[in-house]
Design a protein around this motif. Structure first.
Motif, PDB file in Angstrom:
ATOM      1  N   VAL A   1      54.266 -58.732  58.759  1.00  7.17           N
ATOM      2  CA  VAL A   1      52.811 -58.817  58.846  1.00  7.17           C
ATOM      3  C   VAL A   1      52.107 -57.704  58.090  1.00  7.17           C
ATOM      4  N   ASP A   2      52.879 -56.734  57.572  1.00 10.41           N
ATOM      5  CA  ASP A   2      52.217 -55.595  56.939  1.00 10.41           C
ATOM      6  C   ASP A   2      52.896 -55.136  55.656  1.00 10.41           C
ATOM      7  N   ALA A   3      54.054 -54.522  55.760  1.00  8.13           N
ATOM      8  CA  ALA A   3      54.618 -53.779  54.630  1.00  8.13           C
ATOM      9  C   ALA A   3      54.948 -54.647  53.424  1.00  8.13           C
ATOM     10  N   SER A   4      55.409 -55.876  53.642  1.00  9.44           N
ATOM     11  CA  SER A   4      55.898 -56.685  52.517  1.00  9.44           C
ATOM     12  C   SER A   4      54.782 -57.395  51.774  1.00  9.44           C
ATOM     13  N   VAL A   5      53.569 -57.394  52.338  1.00 13.08           N
ATOM     14  CA  VAL A   5      52.447 -58.130  51.760  1.00 13.08           C
ATOM     15  C   VAL A   5      51.392 -57.146  51.276  1.00 13.08           C
ATOM     16  N   GLY A   6      50.923 -57.339  50.059  1.00 13.65           N
ATOM     17  CA  GLY A   6      49.798 -56.531  49.597  1.00 13.65           C
ATOM     18  C   GLY A   6      50.059 -55.632  48.421  1.00 13.65           C
ATOM     19  N   GLY A   7      51.318 -55.472  48.030  1.00 17.94           N
ATOM     20  CA  GLY A   7      51.609 -54.765  46.791  1.00 17.94           C
ATOM     21  C   GLY A   7      51.724 -53.261  46.877  1.00 17.94           C
ATOM     22  N   LYS A   8      51.557 -52.678  48.074  1.00 15.84           N
ATOM     23  CA  LYS A   8      51.749 -51.233  48.189  1.00 15.84           C
ATOM     24  C   LYS A   8      53.237 -50.927  48.264  1.00 15.84           C
TER      25      LYS A   8
ATOM     26  N   GLY B   1      54.029 -43.668  44.866  1.00 14.11           N
ATOM     27  CA  GLY B   1      54.221 -45.114  44.772  1.00 14.11           C
ATOM     28  C   GLY B   1      53.255 -45.752  43.802  1.00 14.11           C
ATOM     29  N   VAL B   2      53.336 -47.056  43.699  1.00 13.08           N
ATOM     30  CA  VAL B   2      52.456 -47.834  42.834  1.00 13.08           C
ATOM     31  C   VAL B   2      52.047 -49.108  43.582  1.00 13.08           C
ATOM     32  N   ILE B   3      50.963 -49.719  43.134  1.00 16.48           N
ATOM     33  CA  ILE B   3      50.598 -51.038  43.633  1.00 16.48           C
ATOM     34  C   ILE B   3      51.174 -52.064  42.677  1.00 16.48           C
ATOM     35  N   SER B   4      52.078 -52.869  43.189  1.00  6.80           N
ATOM     36  CA  SER B   4      52.796 -53.846  42.364  1.00  6.80           C
ATOM     37  C   SER B   4      53.255 -54.986  43.260  1.00  6.80           C
ATOM     38  N   ASN B   5      52.807 -56.187  42.986  1.00  7.75           N
ATOM     39  CA  ASN B   5      53.074 -57.297  43.889  1.00  7.75           C
ATOM     40  C   ASN B   5      54.409 -57.982  43.629  1.00  7.75           C
ATOM     41  N   ALA B   6      55.043 -58.393  44.710  1.00  5.27           N
ATOM     42  CA  ALA B   6      56.273 -59.187  44.621  1.00  5.27           C
ATOM     43  C   ALA B   6      55.978 -60.536  43.996  1.00  5.27           C
ATOM     44  N   GLU B   7      57.004 -61.133  43.395  1.00  3.97           N
ATOM     45  CA  GLU B   7      56.861 -62.496  42.871  1.00  3.97           C
ATOM     46  C   GLU B   7      56.553 -63.467  43.999  1.00  3.97           C
ATOM     47  N   MET B   8      57.154 -63.249  45.152  1.00  4.83           N
ATOM     48  CA  MET B   8      56.877 -64.034  46.351  1.00  4.83           C
ATOM     49  C   MET B   8      57.385 -63.250  47.546  1.00  4.83           C
ATOM     50  N   VAL B   9      56.904 -63.646  48.719  1.00  2.28           N
ATOM     51  CA  VAL B   9      57.367 -63.066  49.976  1.00  2.28           C
ATOM     52  C   VAL B   9      57.889 -64.195  50.843  1.00  2.28           C
ATOM     53  N   ILE B  10      59.088 -64.009  51.374  1.00  3.07           N
ATOM     54  CA  ILE B  10      59.729 -65.021  52.220  1.00  3.07           C
ATOM     55  C   ILE B  10      59.710 -64.527  53.661  1.00  3.07           C
ATOM     56  N   VAL B  11      59.057 -65.274  54.530  1.00  2.00           N
ATOM     57  CA  VAL B  11      58.965 -64.895  55.935  1.00  2.00           C
ATOM     58  C   VAL B  11      59.738 -65.903  56.780  1.00  2.00           C
ATOM     59  N   ASP B  12      60.790 -65.418  57.408  1.00  5.26           N
ATOM     60  CA  ASP B  12      61.628 -66.256  58.276  1.00  5.26           C
ATOM     61  C   ASP B  12      61.803 -65.517  59.603  1.00  5.26           C
ATOM     62  N   SER B  13      61.103 -66.003  60.616  1.00  8.60           N
ATOM     63  CA  SER B  13      61.115 -65.306  61.906  1.00  8.60           C
ATOM     64  C   SER B  13      62.483 -65.320  62.577  1.00  8.60           C
ATOM     65  N   ASP B  14      63.423 -66.118  62.094  1.00 12.80           N
ATOM     66  CA  ASP B  14      64.767 -66.117  62.678  1.00 12.80           C
ATOM     67  C   ASP B  14      65.417 -64.743  62.591  1.00 12.80           C
ATOM     68  N   TYR B  15      65.051 -63.962  61.565  1.00 11.53           N
ATOM     69  CA  TYR B  15      65.622 -62.618  61.434  1.00 11.53           C
ATOM     70  C   TYR B  15      65.205 -61.707  62.584  1.00 11.53           C
ATOM     71  N   LEU B  16      64.109 -62.034  63.247  1.00 14.21           N
ATOM     72  CA  LEU B  16      63.618 -61.187  64.328  1.00 14.21           C
ATOM     73  C   LEU B  16      64.561 -61.175  65.530  1.00 14.21           C
ATOM     74  N   ALA B  17      65.420 -62.171  65.610  1.00 15.72           N
ATOM     75  CA  ALA B  17      66.385 -62.216  66.716  1.00 15.72           C
ATOM     76  C   ALA B  17      67.353 -61.042  66.670  1.00 15.72           C
ATOM     77  N   THR B  18      67.438 -60.366  65.524  1.00 14.37           N
ATOM     78  CA  THR B  18      68.351 -59.222  65.379  1.00 14.37           C
ATOM     79  C   THR B  18      67.709 -57.908  65.821  1.00 14.37           C
TER      80      THR B  18
END
Length: 354
Positions: free
Chosen positions: A128-135, A148-165
Motif C-alpha cells: 500500500v505504500d513503498a512499492s507504489v509511487g516511484g520513491k 535516492g531517486v524518483i523512478s517508477n517501476a514498469e509495473m507493480v504486482i500485488v498478490d495478497s497471498d504473500y501476506l500469509a507469510t
C-alpha cells in the motif's frame, strides 16, 4: 487497477498474466530477482513457477531488515549484477517488502544509468505504500531515505497471498499506512479500516485496492512532491525521526516503520488540534484506536530532544524550516505547517497520558 506515473498496479491472477506478457514482449538479456533472506525462503518458491520466460534468471539475496537498507548493500548488489554480466537490457524484479522495493528500485535506476524494474511487494506496508509511487532509495546512517531517486517501476504486482507469510507485527505495521490514507483522504474509509480488530486476507484485498488507488491518484497529480503528494507524509515527520532514534539506541525497542508512523499520527493529530482546530473528540477516538492496536512507547525528555533534533533531516524541510502535514479535519489536509518545539513536547505528554 491503479495507474502510477509510469507503470500500472495489477492484482493476483491478472498480475501474472501481465508480467508474462511484458516478459514476452521485451527482449531482456537477463532477469535479476532481488530478494531478502526471508522472501528467498518464503516467497520466491511461490513466485518463480508463475513466471514464463526463457531468459536467464539470477537470484540476488540481501540481508533482511532496515539496518541493511544502505549503500553498502547497494554496492554488493551492483557488484553481483556486474559479475553476472548484467547490462542495460537487464530487468530487475524486486520481490520483498519496503526495504527490497526501495533499495532494488534505486539499484536498478542507477545500474548502467538505469535499467527497467518491476516491484512485487510481499508485505502489507510495501503493497500500500513503498512499492507504489516511484520513491526509491536507502538510508544514510540512521537517517531515513536520504539517498535516492524518483523512478517508477514498469509495473507493480500485488498478490495478497504473500501476506500469509507475515508475522502479526508486520501486518500491523502495514495497517498504519492504511489508517493514514483514511485520515488524509476519506472519513468513511477511516471508519472502515479503523474498526478492523482482526485482519483477514479477504478483508485486505478490497482495502489494499482502495489504499493503492488513494496513493496512486495523489502521485499521478504530483509525482515530484511539490504540493499534494506531501499529504502522504502525515505522521511521518515525527514518525521517521522516532524510527531512526529507536533504531540506533539499544535501550529503546526497535520500531517497525508502521509502528513509528502510528505513533507519529497520534502526535500529528494532537498538533492538528492545537494549530488547526482539529476536532477534539476525533483526536481522542483516533488515539484510542491506535494505542489499542500498537500499544505505547515511553520517551524521556532526553529522548524527545533527540527526536526533535533528528527532524531537521526530514526531506520535506525547506530553508531550514521543519514542515509538518496537519489536519483541519479527517480528509482536510494542510501542508508546510511549522510547529514550535514546545507543542511537540506537549504532544508527547498527551501521548504519554492517553
Amino acid at each position: 487497477m491503479a495507474t502510477t506515473a509510469k507503470g500500472t498496479v495489477y492484482y493476483k491472477e491478472e498480475a501474472y498474466k501481465k508480467i508474462n506478457e511484458y516478459l514476452k514482449e521485451n527482449n531482456h538479456s537477463k532477469i535479476f530477482i532481488l530478494v531478502d533472506s526471508n522472501t528467498h525462503e518464503l516467497c520466491l518458491p511461490a513466485f518463480l513457477p508463475k513466471i514464463e520466460t526463457e531468459t536467464a534468471i539470477e537470484i540476488i539475496e540481501i540481508e533482511a531488515g532496515e539496518p541493511f537498507k544502505n549503500l553498502d548493500t547497494c554496492m554488493g548488489v551492483w557488484q553481483a549484477m556486474s559479475d553476472l554480466e548484467g547490462d542495460r537490457k537487464s530487468l530487475m524484479i524486486n520481490l520483498g517488502g519496503g526495504v527490497v522495493t526501495d533499495l532494488g528500485g534505486f539499484v536498478a535506476s542507477t545500474f548502467k544509468r538505469g535499467i527497467n524494474y518491476i516491484n512485487v511487494p510481499t508485505t502489507l506496508l510495501s503493497m500500500v505504500d513503498a512499492s507504489v509511487g516511484g520513491k526509491t532509495g536507502v538510508d544514510l546512517g540512521n537517517l531515513k531515505n536520504q539517498i535516492g531517486v524518483i523512478s517508477n517501476a514498469e509495473m507493480v504486482i500485488v498478490d495478497s497471498d504473500y501476506l500469509a507469510t507475515l508475522p502479526s507485527e508486520e501486518m500491523r505495521s502495514g495497517l498504519a499506512e492504511i489508517l493514514k490514507h483514511g485520515l488524509i483522504a476519506d472519513e468513511a474509509y477511516w471508519e472502515k479500516v479503523g474498526q478492523l480488530s482482526e485482519l483477514t486476507l479477504k478483508d485486505l484485498d478490497d482495502i489494499i485496492r482502495v489504499s493503492v488507488d488513494i496513493k496512486a491518484k495523489v502521485v499521478a497529480e504530483d509525482p515530484y512532491e511539490n504540493g499534494l503528494r506531501k499529504t502522504l507524509n502525515y505522521g511521518h515527520t515525527l514518525g521517521h525521526a522516532i524510527e531512526s532514534y529507536c533504531l540506533t539506541h539499544n535501550e529503546k525497542k526497535t520500531l517497525l516503520h508502521g509502528e513509528a508512523v502510528a505513533l507519529g499520527i497520534i502526535l500529528a493529530t494532537y498538533l492538528s488540534k492545537e494549530l488547526k482546530n482539529f476536532p477534539t473528540e476525533k483526536l481522542e477516538s483516533i488515539t484510542k484506536r491506535i494505542v489499542t492496536l500498537y500499544g505505547k512507547v515511553e520517551f524521556s525528555k532526553e529522548d524527545i530532544d533527540a527526536v526533535i533534533d533528528l527532524m531537521k533531516y526530514d526531506k520535506k524541510n525547506e530553508a531550514g524550516k521543519i514542515n509538518f502535514v496537519l489536519l483541519k479535519d479527517i480528509g482536510e489536509t494542510e501542508i508546510d505547517c511549522q510547529v514550535p518545539n514546545s507543542l511537540i513536547f506537549n504532544a508527547f505528554e498527551f501521548y504519554k497520558n492517553a
